[in-house]
Design an enzyme around this catalytic site. Sequence first.
Site, PDB file in Angstrom:
ATOM      1  N   ASN A 163       0.832  -1.216   0.000  1.00  0.00           N
ATOM      2  CA  ASN A 163       0.000   0.000   0.000  1.00  0.00           C
ATOM      3  C   ASN A 163       0.860   1.257   0.000  1.00  0.00           C
ATOM      4  OD1 ASN A 163       0.482  -1.010   2.679  1.00  0.00           O
ATOM      5  ND2 ASN A 163      -1.034   0.385   3.511  1.00  0.00           N
ATOM      6  N   GLU A 217       0.410   5.278   0.582  1.00  0.00           N
ATOM      7  CA  GLU A 217      -0.497   6.325   1.079  1.00  0.00           C
ATOM      8  C   GLU A 217      -0.064   7.706   0.594  1.00  0.00           C
ATOM      9  OE1 GLU A 217      -0.984   5.623   5.314  1.00  0.00           O
ATOM     10  OE2 GLU A 217      -2.100   3.789   4.888  1.00  0.00           O
ATOM     11  N   CYS A 273      -4.313   0.765  -2.254  1.00  0.00           N
ATOM     12  CA  CYS A 273      -4.136  -0.518  -1.569  1.00  0.00           C
ATOM     13  C   CYS A 273      -3.079  -1.376  -2.264  1.00  0.00           C
ATOM     14  CB  CYS A 273      -5.441  -1.308  -1.603  1.00  0.00           C
ATOM     15  SG  CYS A 273      -6.777  -0.621  -0.638  1.00  0.00           S
ATOM     16  N   GLU A 306      -3.210  -4.522  -3.027  1.00  0.00           N
ATOM     17  CA  GLU A 306      -3.738  -5.451  -4.041  1.00  0.00           C
ATOM     18  C   GLU A 306      -3.883  -4.772  -5.398  1.00  0.00           C
ATOM     19  OE1 GLU A 306      -4.868  -4.843  -1.005  1.00  0.00           O
ATOM     20  OE2 GLU A 306      -5.817  -6.609  -0.102  1.00  0.00           O
ATOM     21  N   CYS A 360     -10.217  -5.206   0.541  1.00  0.00           N
ATOM     22  CA  CYS A 360     -11.356  -4.283   0.693  1.00  0.00           C
ATOM     23  C   CYS A 360     -12.301  -4.427  -0.504  1.00  0.00           C
ATOM     24  CB  CYS A 360     -10.864  -2.847   0.827  1.00  0.00           C
ATOM     25  SG  CYS A 360     -10.367  -2.090  -0.733  1.00  0.00           S
ATOM     26  N   CYS A 398     -10.930  -3.342  -3.902  1.00  0.00           N
ATOM     27  CA  CYS A 398      -9.947  -4.297  -4.438  1.00  0.00           C
ATOM     28  C   CYS A 398     -10.645  -5.547  -4.967  1.00  0.00           C
ATOM     29  CB  CYS A 398      -8.915  -4.664  -3.375  1.00  0.00           C
ATOM     30  SG  CYS A 398      -7.735  -3.325  -3.073  1.00  0.00           S
TER      31      CYS A 398
HETATM   32  N1  THU Z   1      -5.290  -1.458   2.578  1.00  0.00           N
HETATM   33  C1  THU Z   1      -4.771  -2.287   1.635  1.00  0.00           C
HETATM   34  O1  THU Z   1      -3.641  -2.102   1.164  1.00  0.00           O
HETATM   35  N2  THU Z   1      -5.552  -3.314   1.215  1.00  0.00           N
HETATM   36  C2  THU Z   1      -6.803  -3.580   1.668  1.00  0.00           C
HETATM   37  O2  THU Z   1      -7.489  -4.414   1.113  1.00  0.00           O
HETATM   38  C3  THU Z   1      -7.305  -2.856   2.846  1.00  0.00           C
HETATM   39  C4  THU Z   1      -6.601  -1.593   3.173  1.00  0.00           C
HETATM   40  C5  THU Z   1      -4.474  -0.310   3.009  1.00  0.00           C
HETATM   41  C6  THU Z   1      -5.005   1.014   2.550  1.00  0.00           C
HETATM   42  C7  THU Z   1      -4.424   1.952   3.583  1.00  0.00           C
HETATM   43  O3  THU Z   1      -3.122   2.343   3.166  1.00  0.00           O
HETATM   44  C8  THU Z   1      -4.303   1.084   4.831  1.00  0.00           C
HETATM   45  O4  THU Z   1      -4.415  -0.260   4.410  1.00  0.00           O
HETATM   46  C9  THU Z   1      -5.367   1.368   5.879  1.00  0.00           C
HETATM   47  O5  THU Z   1      -6.638   1.289   5.339  1.00  0.00           O
END
Ligand code: THU
Length: 160
Positions: free
Chosen positions: A62, A64, A73, A75, A112, A115
């Site tokens: 991920n 940010e 994310c 994925e 999520c 994704c």
């Molecule tokens: N996140 C992912 O990388 N994948 C997911 O399926 C759920 C959330 C990340 C996004 C963000 O950077 C952090 O987790 C908190 O939500």
Amino acid sequence: MKKIHLSTTIAVFETVDELPTEVQALMNEAINTRKNAYAPYSQFHVGAAFLLENSEIITGNNQENAAYPSGMCAERVAVWKASSQYPKVKILKIAITASSINNIVKEPVAPCGACRQTLLEYEVNQNSNIEIYFMGETGNIIKTNSIKDILPLAFDKSFL
Ligand code: THU
């Protein structure tokens, strides 16, 4: 009016050692790439590793952003990396792991909703299922045989 019961099947593994050898290696790639996540805001680190039909492993974590919605994310970083580099190559398996700076993540962390929708697009296009294995930092690993197993009543191109 009638009611329809939707059900899904998952497999639960107790440890990484219990996974098929090939998937253990894939999960180790996910664990390694998780460490490169750029997550200063959530402090929640996610790593994903994709095994392609050509035996390549594509990883993503991920990323940010100070403007929060501009982050992405793990994925989707990985699936777009895979599709942009190997557009015609099928995705066979995905391993996902998540950890937090603030606590030990013991429960499996599922992709999520956004994704799941993104991954479904590629599963539908390649016309074969994608296995997903997901875990926290430690604890059980959940396996689903298809994105469809975690996205009931999905929207795809057949509606358009
Ligand atoms: N996140 C992912 O990388 N994948 C997911 O399926 C759920 C959330 C990340 C996004 C963000 O950077 C952090 O987790 C908190 O939500």
